[in-house]
Scaffold this motif. Structure first.
Motif, PDB file in Angstrom:
ATOM      1  N   GLY A  44       1.384   8.580  16.737  1.00  0.00           N
ATOM      2  CA  GLY A  44       1.996   7.353  17.234  1.00  0.00           C
ATOM      3  C   GLY A  44       1.621   6.108  16.456  1.00  0.00           C
ATOM      4  N   LYS A  45       0.975   6.268  15.316  1.00  0.00           N
ATOM      5  CA  LYS A  45       0.562   5.125  14.498  1.00  0.00           C
ATOM      6  C   LYS A  45       1.658   4.670  13.544  1.00  0.00           C
ATOM      7  CE  LYS A  45      -4.226   6.554  14.730  1.00  0.00           C
ATOM      8  NZ  LYS A  45      -5.358   7.107  13.993  1.00  0.00           N
ATOM      9  N   LEU A  46       2.572   5.562  13.221  1.00  0.00           N
ATOM     10  CA  LEU A  46       3.662   5.269  12.288  1.00  0.00           C
ATOM     11  C   LEU A  46       4.976   5.683  12.944  1.00  0.00           C
ATOM     12  CD1 LEU A  46       4.711   4.422   9.492  1.00  0.00           C
ATOM     13  CD2 LEU A  46       4.154   6.727   8.672  1.00  0.00           C
ATOM     14  N   SER A  57      13.145  10.462   9.287  1.00  0.00           N
ATOM     15  CA  SER A  57      13.046   9.285   8.428  1.00  0.00           C
ATOM     16  C   SER A  57      12.048   8.288   8.991  1.00  0.00           C
ATOM     17  CB  SER A  57      14.403   8.615   8.238  1.00  0.00           C
ATOM     18  OG  SER A  57      14.853   8.057   9.454  1.00  0.00           O
ATOM     19  N   ILE A  58      11.509   7.497   8.065  1.00  0.00           N
ATOM     20  CA  ILE A  58      10.527   6.467   8.393  1.00  0.00           C
ATOM     21  C   ILE A  58      11.013   5.175   7.740  1.00  0.00           C
ATOM     22  CG2 ILE A  58       8.113   5.773   8.213  1.00  0.00           C
ATOM     23  CD1 ILE A  58       7.550   8.839   7.652  1.00  0.00           C
ATOM     24  N   ARG A  59      11.127   4.111   8.538  1.00  0.00           N
ATOM     25  CA  ARG A  59      11.633   2.841   8.022  1.00  0.00           C
ATOM     26  C   ARG A  59      10.584   2.124   7.161  1.00  0.00           C
ATOM     27  NH1 ARG A  59      13.705  -0.802  12.676  1.00  0.00           N
ATOM     28  NH2 ARG A  59      11.477  -0.802  12.980  1.00  0.00           N
ATOM     29  N   ARG A  65       3.923  -2.114   7.878  1.00  0.00           N
ATOM     30  CA  ARG A  65       3.054  -2.460   9.012  1.00  0.00           C
ATOM     31  C   ARG A  65       1.892  -1.475   9.120  1.00  0.00           C
ATOM     32  NH1 ARG A  65       6.479  -1.845  13.104  1.00  0.00           N
ATOM     33  NH2 ARG A  65       7.605  -3.623  12.298  1.00  0.00           N
ATOM     34  N   TRP A  66       2.202  -0.188   8.984  1.00  0.00           N
ATOM     35  CA  TRP A  66       1.188   0.872   9.051  1.00  0.00           C
ATOM     36  C   TRP A  66       0.145   0.701   7.950  1.00  0.00           C
ATOM     37  CZ3 TRP A  66       1.133   5.578   5.841  1.00  0.00           C
ATOM     38  CH2 TRP A  66       0.184   6.515   6.242  1.00  0.00           C
ATOM     39  N   ARG A  70      -3.902  -0.145   8.310  1.00  0.00           N
ATOM     40  CA  ARG A  70      -4.902   0.765   7.721  1.00  0.00           C
ATOM     41  C   ARG A  70      -5.875   0.011   6.816  1.00  0.00           C
ATOM     42  NH1 ARG A  70      -2.941   6.023   4.944  1.00  0.00           N
ATOM     43  NH2 ARG A  70      -5.151   6.180   4.969  1.00  0.00           N
ATOM     44  N   GLY A  71      -5.356  -1.060   6.186  1.00  0.00           N
ATOM     45  CA  GLY A  71      -6.051  -1.758   5.137  1.00  0.00           C
ATOM     46  C   GLY A  71      -7.270  -2.444   5.511  1.00  0.00           C
TER      47      GLY A  71
END
Length: 71
Positions: A44-46, A57-59, A65-66, A70-71
């Motif tokens: 549920g993080k991405l 698919s992933i936008r 944002r993900w 993480r950064g």
């Protein structure tokens, strides 16, 4: 999947401008194991579009944002 230039590096210019990615494309682009991408989706993080048990698919904005989180 990464578009390769014959005898050259991957064509990241094209990929950086996509609106959506498959988990495999995203993993290739970010040079990480596809397991990391899939785990982030299932945890549920991405956010991603899922049909059945398949990540379709992933936008791009969700990827950005993900990565920032993480950064």
């Amino acid at each position: 999947m990464s578009a390769m230039n014959p005898g050259g590096p991957p064509d990241y210019e094209r990929e950086l401008h996509q609106d959506h990615y498959t988990p495999e494309e995203l993993a290739d682009l970010l040079e990480m194991d596809v397991y990391v991408v899939r785990s982030a989706v299932w945890d549920g993080k991405l956010p991603a579009r899922i049909i059945g048990n398949n990540i379709v698919s992933i936008r791009r904005e969700d990827v950005l944002r993900w990565l920032a989180e993480r950064g």
